[in-house]
Design an enzyme around this catalytic site. Structure first.
Site, PDB file in Angstrom:
ATOM      1  N   LYS A  28       0.674  -0.884  -0.046  1.00  0.00           N
ATOM      2  CA  LYS A  28      -0.331   0.153  -0.321  1.00  0.00           C
ATOM      3  C   LYS A  28       0.460   1.289   0.177  1.00  0.00           C
ATOM      4  CE  LYS A  28      -2.256  -0.880   4.063  1.00  0.00           C
ATOM      5  NZ  LYS A  28      -0.975  -2.632   3.823  1.00  0.00           N
ATOM      6  N   THR A  29       1.857   0.968   0.919  1.00  0.00           N
ATOM      7  CA  THR A  29       2.635   2.729   0.924  1.00  0.00           C
ATOM      8  C   THR A  29       3.592   2.595  -0.241  1.00  0.00           C
ATOM      9  OG1 THR A  29       2.507   1.826   3.007  1.00  0.00           O
ATOM     10  CG2 THR A  29       4.724   2.987   2.470  1.00  0.00           C
ATOM     11  N   ASP A 214      -1.949   7.330   3.409  1.00  0.00           N
ATOM     12  CA  ASP A 214      -1.223   6.437   4.068  1.00  0.00           C
ATOM     13  C   ASP A 214      -2.090   6.196   5.761  1.00  0.00           C
ATOM     14  OD1 ASP A 214       0.118   3.777   4.267  1.00  0.00           O
ATOM     15  OD2 ASP A 214       2.411   4.715   4.207  1.00  0.00           O
ATOM     16  N   GLU A 215      -1.784   4.646   5.657  1.00  0.00           N
ATOM     17  CA  GLU A 215      -3.207   4.283   6.691  1.00  0.00           C
ATOM     18  C   GLU A 215      -4.215   4.933   7.688  1.00  0.00           C
ATOM     19  OE1 GLU A 215      -1.044   1.896   9.034  1.00  0.00           O
ATOM     20  OE2 GLU A 215       0.901   2.239   8.283  1.00  0.00           O
ATOM     21  N   GLN A 245      -5.618  -3.186  10.535  1.00  0.00           N
ATOM     22  CA  GLN A 245      -4.616  -2.535  11.557  1.00  0.00           C
ATOM     23  C   GLN A 245      -4.945  -1.230  12.327  1.00  0.00           C
ATOM     24  OE1 GLN A 245      -0.526  -2.756  10.107  1.00  0.00           O
ATOM     25  NE2 GLN A 245      -1.855  -3.221   8.204  1.00  0.00           N
ATOM     26  N   ARG A 604       5.327  -7.360  10.849  1.00  0.00           N
ATOM     27  CA  ARG A 604       6.263  -6.952  10.759  1.00  0.00           C
ATOM     28  C   ARG A 604       7.201  -7.228  10.658  1.00  0.00           C
ATOM     29  NH1 ARG A 604       4.022  -2.969   8.931  1.00  0.00           N
ATOM     30  NH2 ARG A 604       2.594  -4.746   9.543  1.00  0.00           N
TER      31      ARG A 604
HETATM   32  N1  ATP Z   1       5.045  -4.940  -6.560  1.00  0.00           N
HETATM   33  C1  ATP Z   1       5.643  -5.126  -5.997  1.00  0.00           C
HETATM   34  N2  ATP Z   1       6.680  -6.526  -5.296  1.00  0.00           N
HETATM   35  C2  ATP Z   1       7.963  -6.716  -4.647  1.00  0.00           C
HETATM   36  N3  ATP Z   1       8.543  -5.929  -3.815  1.00  0.00           N
HETATM   37  C3  ATP Z   1       7.480  -5.207  -2.875  1.00  0.00           C
HETATM   38  C4  ATP Z   1       5.316  -4.802  -4.608  1.00  0.00           C
HETATM   39  N4  ATP Z   1       4.861  -4.182  -3.719  1.00  0.00           N
HETATM   40  C5  ATP Z   1       5.764  -4.227  -2.719  1.00  0.00           C
HETATM   41  N5  ATP Z   1       7.008  -4.794  -2.399  1.00  0.00           N
HETATM   42  C6  ATP Z   1       7.290  -4.605  -0.521  1.00  0.00           C
HETATM   43  O1  ATP Z   1       6.956  -5.353   0.233  1.00  0.00           O
HETATM   44  C7  ATP Z   1       7.186  -4.702   1.493  1.00  0.00           C
HETATM   45  C8  ATP Z   1       5.691  -4.295   2.142  1.00  0.00           C
HETATM   46  O2  ATP Z   1       5.767  -2.922   1.401  1.00  0.00           O
HETATM   47  P1  ATP Z   1       4.601  -1.487   1.348  1.00  0.00           P
HETATM   48  O3  ATP Z   1       5.148  -1.290   3.125  1.00  0.00           O
HETATM   49  O4  ATP Z   1       4.240  -0.792   0.437  1.00  0.00           O
HETATM   50  O5  ATP Z   1       3.164  -2.195   2.430  1.00  0.00           O
HETATM   51  P2  ATP Z   1       2.174  -2.024   3.422  1.00  0.00           P
HETATM   52  O6  ATP Z   1       0.839  -2.634   2.910  1.00  0.00           O
HETATM   53  O7  ATP Z   1       1.888  -0.932   3.222  1.00  0.00           O
HETATM   54  O8  ATP Z   1       2.642  -2.769   4.298  1.00  0.00           O
HETATM   55  P3  ATP Z   1       2.263  -2.132   6.457  1.00  0.00           P
HETATM   56  O9  ATP Z   1       0.616  -2.697   6.043  1.00  0.00           O
HETATM   57  O10 ATP Z   1       1.797  -2.938   6.932  1.00  0.00           O
HETATM   58  O11 ATP Z   1       1.754  -0.674   5.726  1.00  0.00           O
HETATM   59  C9  ATP Z   1       7.745  -3.501   1.091  1.00  0.00           C
HETATM   60  O12 ATP Z   1       9.259  -3.945   1.463  1.00  0.00           O
HETATM   61  C10 ATP Z   1       8.160  -3.595  -0.222  1.00  0.00           C
HETATM   62  O13 ATP Z   1       9.364  -2.774  -0.917  1.00  0.00           O
HETATM   63 MG    MG Z   2       2.073   1.307   4.858  1.00  0.00          MG
END
Ligand code: ATP
Ligand code: MG
Length: 671
Positions: A28-29, A214-215, A245, A604
């Site tokens: 997402k981030t 975000d969040e 979350q 995490r």
């Molecule tokens: N398409 C992709 N290919 C490979 N790695 C990815 C891809 N998208 C995200 N990632 C990696 O996956 C991990 C998690 O991504 P991110 O932090 O954006 O998730 P999130 O959904 O924001 O998580 P959270 O809910 O914990 O905030 C990061 O290390 C990111 O670089």
């Molecule tokens: Mg995130």
């Protein structure tokens, strides 16, 4: 980085409102960062017309850096990435005239706020700490819900509600007189301003042409309102979030805002992401199974294509000292085998108070570590008091410092006196210090109040004079002597030992100040003004947890860990009473929020997850025998590897064999 088709869809969709709803680690981030770059590179947005909101300053800084790397510094110039509070602060800084506040307004932190409330309610709440805390959260809730005193008063039913609403009114009047804002004002003020003032709203809508959040699940009512006002009819925004979350309902966060979006923006495009790129399949499975115990508004599935991974390692220890030692020894052993670095490890806990023993164990073993969000030296009350005195000595017009210590130690300068002084200063647009000497003040302030205020400011003048004319070191020494601070500490601390500790901190600061004033082989001698700036800067550096990226073990609460990821994670204190927290145990919605905290903790971890629990723990001076956290028992037991000291079966196996239920478990842990 290559994005998957769903992520790509979320990035490329820019014609209307967009919500990305997805579980932890699904990118997402990542979507937010990529989308900002996409807007600038392919959609002719100027970076200075894009604003992104993150949950912490650290996250904001990281995001900005990442985007600057992709776009280049020049292209990324002007991009606004900040927390909601900083966004609000920036709006207030530009619109302070319309808001009717002085440009040099001061920001009250929690302690400033509590001190003021305590003064204001001396007669009604009689220094009852719990009630004052309740009042503070009531005020905070009103502000987060955009409720002003007249409404609060009109709505109040019970006598206590009425009293609180009245206090809220008082509080706002005083804050205005002091030209001070609190944290919640940073959102409420710009939100109300944008709501009421068409011109200002249009200006900000033109400035922020695309907004990303975000969040999003942890926004409160006023934050959501601010989002709506900024995006307006155009509705060019992307918000990302995960209802599982949502962990800030105690601060007014409303996960319902996710559902509300669909009603408020019927054209909302919803994108769901399903692939987790962060954790091993095993960790993800455990997280999914745990969170399935909560009722769900939105159904989400998450899969990982990473390896199945190692079992979740569970360690039971005798007590909390052993817990800390065990974490350190496991960490060292693991680091040796995995050839990893210290910064690959995070120790997560429920409350800041848990950190102390881990710090001690890490320190004893000379392991570098970093604590996020704990109380640093400069955020201690006694250090803030002393810094305020030093600031006043250098600049008596510093209203915030003035307010902090004018009645610390007590000088019989009550809130009414300060309100009058503040009103007068506001009217004349001068500092409180300057106001105290004016003849005109005698029209509003008389008698003991006036005498007390002038006594204080005259003393300040003399000291400042002495500092200017003769010796700074003497002036600082005299200052500490004159205020009888040590007596005050003994009067106000919970115990003599606490007072002693606090006085030690004061002495430490005093030592630094005199050393810096004197200078040494390396540093030239400094003026007091230079020392104060240097220390304030150090204060900012300390609080600015982010600066130091060196190789250190990370310690933080579950709340602070949101959005972050680490290869190896220790979740400590997996016990009933800790997680779930004692105050939440008997209430379903609260237990659900605690479960989300556990979910945040588990997700995490990228590679290996360790869980720790004690058989005995000292709590509030008593030794208790906690039961293992229900969340530990909700995890898929095949994926756990218990390390019980007597090599017995895991409590769950034992439970299954004996079919004697929880009693058996309890017996095992109490042995
Ligand atoms: N398409 C992709 N290919 C490979 N790695 C990815 C891809 N998208 C995200 N990632 C990696 O996956 C991990 C998690 O991504 P991110 O932090 O954006 O998730 P999130 O959904 O924001 O998580 P959270 O809910 O914990 O905030 C990061 O290390 C990111 O670089
Ligand atoms: Mg995130």
């Amino acid at each position: 980085m290559k994005m998957n088709p769903r992520q790509d869809e979320a990035v490329k969709y820019i014609s209307g409102p967009c919500l990305v709803l997805a579980g932890a680690g699904s990118g997402k981030t990542r979507v937010i960062t990529t989308k900002i770059a996409h807007l600038v590179q392919n959609c002719s947005y100027d970076a200075k017309n894009i604003a992104a909101v993150t949950f912490t300053n650290k996250a904001a800084r990281e995001m900005k850096e990442r985007i600057a790397q992709t776009l280049g510094k020049k292209e990324a110039k002007g991009l606004m990435v900040s927390t909601f509070h900083t966004l609000g602060l920036n709006i207030i800084r530009k619109e302070y005239k319309t808001l009717g506040i002085k440009q040099a307004f001061t920001l009250f932190d929690d302690q400033d706020q509590l001190a003021l409330l305590k003064e204001l309610t001396q007669e009604t709440l009689e220094e009852d700490k719990e009630l004052i805390d309740q009042l503070r959260s009531a005020i905070s809730n009103w502000k987060n819900e955009l409720v002003l005193p007249p409404q609060a008063i009109a709505r109040a039913q019970m006598p206590q509600d009425k009293l609180f609403a009245q206090c809220y009114d008082d509080y706002l009047r005083h804050m205005k007189a002091y030209n001070a804002l609190d944290f919640d004002d940073l959102i409420m003020m710009p939100t109300l301003l944008l709501r009421l003032n068409d011109e200002v709203r249009e200006r900000w809508q033109n400035k922020i042409r695309y907004l990303l959040v975000d969040e999003y699940q942890d926004t409160n009512t006023s934050q959501y309102e601010l989002v709506k006002l900024i995006v307006g009819q155009r509705a060019k925004f992307t918000v990302v979030g995960d209802d599982d979350q949502s962990i800030y309902s105690w601060r007014g966060a409303r996960p319902e805002n996710l559902t509300l979006l669909q009603n408020d923006f019927p054209g909302l495009k919803v994108v769901k992401l399903e692939q987790n790129y962060r954790s091993t399949q095993r960790i993800l499975k455990a997280a999914n199974i745990l969170i399935d115990n909560n009722p769900h508004e939105f159904s989400k599935r998450l899969f990982s294509e990473l390896s199945y991974g190692e079992p979740i390692k569970v360690f039971t220890t005798k007590n909390e000292e052993h817990e800390a030692e065990k974490v350190v020894s496991e960490l060292l052993a693991h680091k040796f085998m995995a050839r990893s670095e210290y910064k690959d490890y995070a120790i997560l806990y429920r409350g800041n108070h848990q950190s102390r023993l881990f710090e001690k164990a890490l320190m004893t073993n000379r392991i570098p570590y970093k604590i996020s969000g704990g109380t640093s030296f400069f955020s201690r009350a006694e250090i803030k008091d002393m810094m305020a005195y030093l600031r006043l000595l250098v600049n008596p017009d510093d209203d915030n410092a003035f307010l902090r210590v004018v009645n610390v130690p007590r000088r019989e300068i009550g809130p009414t006196t300060l309100e009058k002084l503040g009103n007068y200063a506001n009217l004349r647009n001068i500092s409180l210090f300057a106001a105290s000497f004016e003849m005109g003040l005698e029209q509003t302030l008389t008698g003991r109040g006036l005498l007390a205020v002038r006594g204080f400011t005259r003393w300040l003048v003399e000291l400042a004079d002495q500092e200017q004319r003769s010796d700074s070191i003497d002036a600082v020494r005299d200052m500490v002597r004159d205020i009888h601070y040590e007596d005050w500490l003994y009067e106000t601390s919970t115990s003599a030992k606490a007072a002693e500790m606090r006085m030690k901190n004061v002495s430490e600061l005093y030592r630094w100040v005199t050393e810096m004033l004197k200078g040494d082989d390396l540093d030239e001698e400094m003026t007091l003004a230079q020392v104060v700036t240097r220390l304030t800067l150090r204060d900012m550096l300390e609080r600015n947890e982010d600066e130091d990226d060196s190789d250190q073990v990370q310690l933080m609460t579950y709340h602070a860990s949101k959005g972050l990821e680490y290869p190896y994670v220790f979740m400590v204190g997996m016990e009933e009473g800790i997680l779930p927290h004692q105050s939440s145990i008997d209430d379903d919605p609260n237990v659900e929020e605690e479960r989300r905290l556990a979910y945040v903790g588990i997700t995490r971890a990228q590679k290996v997850l360790f869980m720790m629990l004690c058989k005995e723990r000292r709590q509030f001076g008593e030794v208790v025998k906690p039961e293992p956290s229900r969340f530990l028992l909700e995890l898929p037991q095949d994926d756990l590897e218990w390390d019980l000291r007597k090599k017995a079966d895991s409590p769950v196996e034992k439970q299954a064999k004996g079919k004697r239920g929880v009693a058996n478990l309890r017996a095992l842990f109490n042995k």
